[in-house]
Design an enzyme around this catalytic site. Structure first.
Site, short mmCIF file in Angstrom:
data_model
loop_
_atom_site.label_atom_id
_atom_site.label_comp_id
_atom_site.label_asym_id
_atom_site.label_seq_id
_atom_site.Cartn_x
_atom_site.Cartn_y
_atom_site.Cartn_z
N LYS A 123 -63.27 2.34 54.84
CA LYS A 123 -62.29 2.94 53.94
C LYS A 123 -60.87 2.66 54.40
O LYS A 123 -60.01 2.23 53.61
CB LYS A 123 -62.50 4.46 53.86
N ASP A 141 -62.75 7.32 49.18
CA ASP A 141 -62.56 8.57 49.91
C ASP A 141 -63.34 9.67 49.18
O ASP A 141 -64.14 9.38 48.29
CB ASP A 141 -61.07 8.91 50.03
#
Length: 225
Positions: A123, A141
Site C-alpha cells: 500500500k 487502504d
C-alpha cells in the site's frame, strides 16, 4: 457476490469523478522522500495529524542522511503524536540507512525495491509510486477496501486481492485517481458504521445498497409497514 460489470464500473468511476473532481493525496509532501515518510507515519493515524507532525519533522530532518544519523529513540520523541511511534521510528531510521546504502539517498521508483524497505508494504509503495512519481498504481487502504467491496468492485477481505480485482475492472489510466475517489467517498458518504446510502451518487450500482434496501422492504412488508 457478483461483481459489477465493466459498464457499471465505468459509470461508477464517472460519477465518483464528478462528485470528487479535486480528490488528491491528503498528505503534505514536496518530494518522494517526504511522501514515503509521511505514508509510513499514516498507519493507524489521521492524515491531519500526520501533516501536523511532518511540518515540524521535515524542518529538523531534511532528508535520509539526517534520519540515518539519528537513533530510533531520538526520532520517537519527534513523532510521539502518531500511533505505533516506536516501531515507526525504528523503521524510518532503518529505511533511511538503506536508502543511503543502496540508492544514494534517493527513493526508488520501483515497487519491488520499495517493499524491501523496513516498514514499507504494498500500500505504501503504491501511494509513493502513484503520487510522487505519477506511475499508475492503486493503493488499498481501509476506505478503499470497504467501499470497493460494498459497491461490488471487489469481493475479498484481502487488500492485495481487492487491488487485483479493481485493477481488472478499472482502466490503468484511472488507477491512481480511483484510489482518491474511493477514499473520499469512504470518508464523506460510505462510512464504516452508518453509510449515508440515501445521499450516495452511485446507489443504483451499489450491491450493498440494493441488498440493504431489499432487506428493508421485506421487513416493512412482513410487518405491514
Amino acid at each position: 457476490m457478483a461483481l459489477l460489470s465493466k459498464r457499471d464500473t465505468a459509470q461508477v468511476m464517472e460519477k465518483l469523478e464528478s462528485r470528487y473532481p479535486d480528490a488528491k493525496c491528503a498528505l503534505n509532501f514536496s518530494n518522494p522522500f517526504e511522501l514515503l515518510i509521511a505514508t509510513m507515519l499514516s498507519a493507524q493515524c489521521t492524515d491531519v495529524r500526520v501533516n501536523m507532525v511532518t511540518e515540524r519533522l521535515f524542518q529538523k530532518y531534511r532528508g535520509p542522511a539526517d534520519f540515518a544519523a539519528a537513533t530510533p529513540e531520538q526520532v520517537q520523541e519527534d513523532i510521539r503524536e502518531v500511533g505505533l511511534f516506536r516501531s515507526k521510528a525504528q523503521n524510518i531510521v532503518a529505511t533511511c540507512r538503506l536508502l543511503l546504502e543502496r540508492y544514494d539517498g534517493e527513493v526508488p521508483a520501483d515497487r519491488e525495491k520499495l517493499v524491501e524497505l523496513p516498514g514499507v508494504g504494498r500500500k505504501t509503495a503504491n501511494v509513493v509510486l502513484s503520487n510522487a512519481f505519477g506511475i499508475p498504481a492503486l493503493a488499498v487502504d481501509t476506505h478503499v477496501l470497504r467501499v470497493s467491496n460494498r459497491i461490488g468492485l471487489a469481493n475479498s477481505d484481502s487488500p492485495d486481492e481487492t487491488e487485483r480485482q479493481i485493477c481488472r475492472r478499472v482502466p490503468k489510466s484511472q488507477w491512481s485517481q480511483a484510489h482518491h475517489w474511493l477514499i473520499h467517498h469512504g470518508r464523506q458518504i460510505c462510512s464504516a458504521r452508518k453509510p449515508k446510502c440515501e445521499a450516495c451518487p452511485i446507489q443504483e450500482h451499489c450491491r450493498y445498497f440494493h441488498k440493504t434496501f431489499a432487506k428493508s422492504m421485506k421487513t416493512k412488508e412482513s410487518t405491514g409497514g
